[in-house]
Write an enzyme that holds these catalytic residues in place. Sequence first.
Site, PDB file in Angstrom:
ATOM      1  N   GLU A  65       1.233  -1.183   0.321  1.00 45.05           N
ATOM      2  CA  GLU A  65      -0.300   0.450  -0.248  1.00 45.05           C
ATOM      3  C   GLU A  65       0.568   1.492  -0.232  1.00 45.05           C
ATOM      4  OE1 GLU A  65      -3.703   0.337   1.591  1.00 45.05           O
ATOM      5  OE2 GLU A  65      -3.922  -1.585   2.805  1.00 45.05           O
ATOM      6  N   GLU A  74      -1.363  -0.224  13.336  1.00 41.72           N
ATOM      7  CA  GLU A  74      -2.739  -0.765  12.457  1.00 41.72           C
ATOM      8  C   GLU A  74      -3.779  -0.899  13.744  1.00 41.72           C
ATOM      9  OE1 GLU A  74      -3.068  -2.998   9.187  1.00 41.72           O
ATOM     10  OE2 GLU A  74      -4.250  -1.370   7.556  1.00 41.72           O
TER      11      GLU A  74
HETATM   12  C1  BGC Z   1      -5.243   0.859   5.181  1.00 40.72           C
HETATM   13  C2  BGC Z   1      -6.036   2.102   6.078  1.00 40.72           C
HETATM   14  C3  BGC Z   1      -7.202   3.124   5.602  1.00 40.72           C
HETATM   15  C4  BGC Z   1      -7.719   1.951   4.910  1.00 40.72           C
HETATM   16  C5  BGC Z   1      -9.302   2.634   4.396  1.00 40.72           C
HETATM   17  C6  BGC Z   1      -6.163   0.563   4.756  1.00 40.72           C
HETATM   18  O1  BGC Z   1      -6.179   0.195   3.847  1.00 40.72           O
HETATM   19  O2  BGC Z   1      -3.990   0.729   5.246  1.00 40.72           O
HETATM   20  O3  BGC Z   1      -4.964   2.968   6.724  1.00 40.72           O
HETATM   21  O4  BGC Z   1      -7.378   3.878   6.106  1.00 40.72           O
HETATM   22  O5  BGC Z   1      -7.814   0.992   4.099  1.00 40.72           O
HETATM   23  O6  BGC Z   1      -9.676   1.501   3.980  1.00 40.72           O
END
Ligand code: BGC
Length: 952
Positions: free
Chosen positions: A469, A744
């Site tokens: 990501e 996270e």
């Molecule tokens: C990200 C997040 C993001 C979220 C929203 C994730 O995969 O890592 O931090 O805001 O998706 O869908």
Amino acid sequence: MVQPSPATPRPRVVDLRAGRRRDGVRWVDGPAPVLSWRTADGPPGWVQSRAELRVTWLDDGGSTGTATASGPVSTGIAWPWRPLRSRERVRIEVVTAAVDGPASAGAAVEVEAPLLDAADWTASWIALPTGEDTPGQLRRCFTLPAAPVRARLHVTALGALEVELNGVRVGDEVLAPGWTAYHDRVLASTHDVTDLLRAGTNVVGAWLAGAWFTERYGFFGRARRAYDGPPALLAQLEVDLVDGTRVVVGTDGTWTGTTEGPLRASGIYAGEEFDATRHDPAWSRPGPAGDGWAPVRVLPAPSAVVLPATAEPVRRTQLVTPVALTTSPSGAQQVDFGQNLVGRVRIRVTGPAGHTVTLRHAEVLEDGELATRQLRHAYSVDRYTLAGTGVEEWEPRFTFHGFRYLQVDDWPGELTAADVTAVVCHSDMAPTASFSCSEPLLERLHENVAWSMRGNFLSIPTDCPQRDERLGWTGDLQVFAGAAATLHDCDAFLTSWLADLAAEQRRSGGVVPIIVPTAMPEDREGVVAAWGDAATVVPWTLHERFGDVDVLARQWASMQAWVEVELAQADEEGLWSRGYQLGDWLDPRAPAHSPREGRTHPSLVASAYLFRSLDVVARTARVLGQDADADRYAGLAERTRTAFLAAYVTPAGRMVSAGPTTYAMTLVFGIATDPLLRERLGRRLAEVVREDGYRIGTGFVGTPLVMDALCATGQLHTAGRLLLQTESPSWLYPVTVGATTVWERWDALLPDGTVNPHEMTSFNHYALGAVVDWLHRGLVGIAPAEPGYRRVRVAPVVLPGLTSATSDLVTPYGPVHAGWVLADGAVRVTAHIPTGAGADVLLPDGTTDQVGSGEHSWTVPWAPPVPTPQLAGLDTDLAELVDDPEALALVRSRVAAFDPGRARAFDGPLRYEAGSTLRTALMFADPAGLQQVDQALLDLAAHRTTPTEETP
Ligand code: BGC
């Protein structure tokens, strides 16, 4: 004006800057950069009344201009003279004066404009001879009739570049020019290269890779490129000779590029491969290029406008040496750097030509081996093939990894700690905050958040730095903006990113994509509350924290377009309850596989954010002097506020959506304004937090707000328990199990030491660390009472469980310090207010003060509002037990001794109905065991009431 006595130091102007950058470069960011300075060393109470500004146009015969700035403000002053032209150099001088204090010793700074107009670029975009995403080198040999008097290199890429001139690396930027909305804008940097050129033959060369431009983005195996075309370079070397002529060497068809260079492969996610047997170290020095070079491809100009870089670039900011070298259970050679960080590893290696060393990266270990599953498709492997020429040093150029652990495969000989160094890379913003308090775990939390910010402010603000990501998720930044602005001067960084946000938004008809720069078509599809609201909240935060008015003017169209999009989603009452939402993302009560399904109904998040953005936009319009807009948006905000209260809040202070986030939004956004209702909501919020066993019950949206909500309504006891909780989920649980960054998920590492099995498990995600903003702003209590901390609010919160807290912030007006310490039934509050600023003080006992710059302290009586728990054996009310960690632990251990199954009920949040007792909670348990529990609690109560020898 009072003249200074010889003993008093004379105030002096410092930090004089044109533009927002804080890394001291001479290049301005546009034709009319904002000006900032501050006055230091003034006598107590010194406030600027006026500043005299003078400009000397150094290339215009030394002509001059003057201007006056009236009043106390010295940040973000609009450029008062004619716009700068490309390449123009000016000297700016500022002297400040006070109403009743000495005038300052002025300061001066010389700045220079880079190329400001598209027409200045005569160079062409070029690409390597072949390939759509292959990296390589580009080169051009040229002759100068004489040594230059001045030479500037202007350079950018669709991709990432590093330039060498006559064998010397130009500048120290990493992954330049960084990631922007490449369809719309790409940023060029300028370098003074006068000393690198000479009369005669010279060579300019560039390493070039695709980096973010050629990366493949997407989930569920559908990764694809976001931009078309090969990596491309645009460079323009302008050399001024003593006779007044200018030689321009720009990228064009005369350049050559490698067909089979040493840089074999490079990707942000994949990592990099370098074959030193193919590398000619003299490639960018005068001399023949050798084999494997062919004419470059000249490309048509892309759609992106080339603009000057306006923010600090990515740089190497720290070197970290290993804390341990170990061998894994499978026999792999591992290195532990002791800190989860972002960057790459530099190696020093000696070995035979053609031998390849492999470097693998991971944030955590599982069963003693690198845990790479959560990196998903980000391979994160670097490979170096040795030239065999003795000691070789190598560090990848165009990639970065998020890691604490390194696995080194095929190292020739014995690996030592001196052979591997982690190189920390991030956007080179100035750090601005330090924090200390009586609880070391909280200090480490602060440290962890600072590391997560550094790792995730790498060219753009990202969600995470390690898996496939590393994207500019708008919601993550929106909730973290206050914390970011506390920890670093990120005004330049975020103003630049907001320009990308506005560009992407224009392509989406006003909708703010959930990722900026957008990487996938789906990014533009939803109107998502709390994510899109980055468009309003981030500029407003920069205005509040850095005194930046210009960013509001720049972003006004974007802010307005976003609220209009939101309004189009709302019903006739002004509530927003439709469309796909991410809600209070990662509420720990949400199912692990569906983080948006937390306790807070998404429509509450949407309507609360509709209010929040309308309110911000109304205030912005007021600042910009657009009163008609201000009135309109204030009216619409009031409509939504009233409708929200009518729909979701009962007069008794309960909300229809049960979790703490609903209460926190309603209180902190200013939706509930009536004092009685606020008090009732606060009381109910405290009950909710207590029912959760003082574990965190909020996700991305509620987590930055819940401490503010509790403290604003006087629920200090609950706030203290929540903040200092160490059991999962909580802010401190990760710290207790060795986290060095913010995770996270609240339980990225499960209490049994295994990695959370869900694939979305990053160990470096700043969003849930947003609470550090409150540590400074709430706990220590330093907040901007006027934009840029021109006036500081000092309002400490003495939190039960702590005995001291201090904060040092570098604000635009200078260093601010505040702190409090408990001793002998009193709290002593100290503050340092910088020259030019003043403070409104609210002490913990409710008294107020107003002070000017200088050192201050106050001591007021303080009796901590500690509720006394009532322990009555088995008849103890469960609510009391929740408030008494010692008693709760005692019950848990005693029950475990005779009924381990039932003891587990006391592990997680203790659920209880009002008025229920331990006796009912343990109904049908073994009577003998129950009696022991009863007695243990009664003994504890008796022990507490018996005075000990130490207690007077
Ligand atoms: C990200 C997040 C993001 C979220 C929203 C994730 O995969 O890592 O931090 O805001 O998706 O869908």
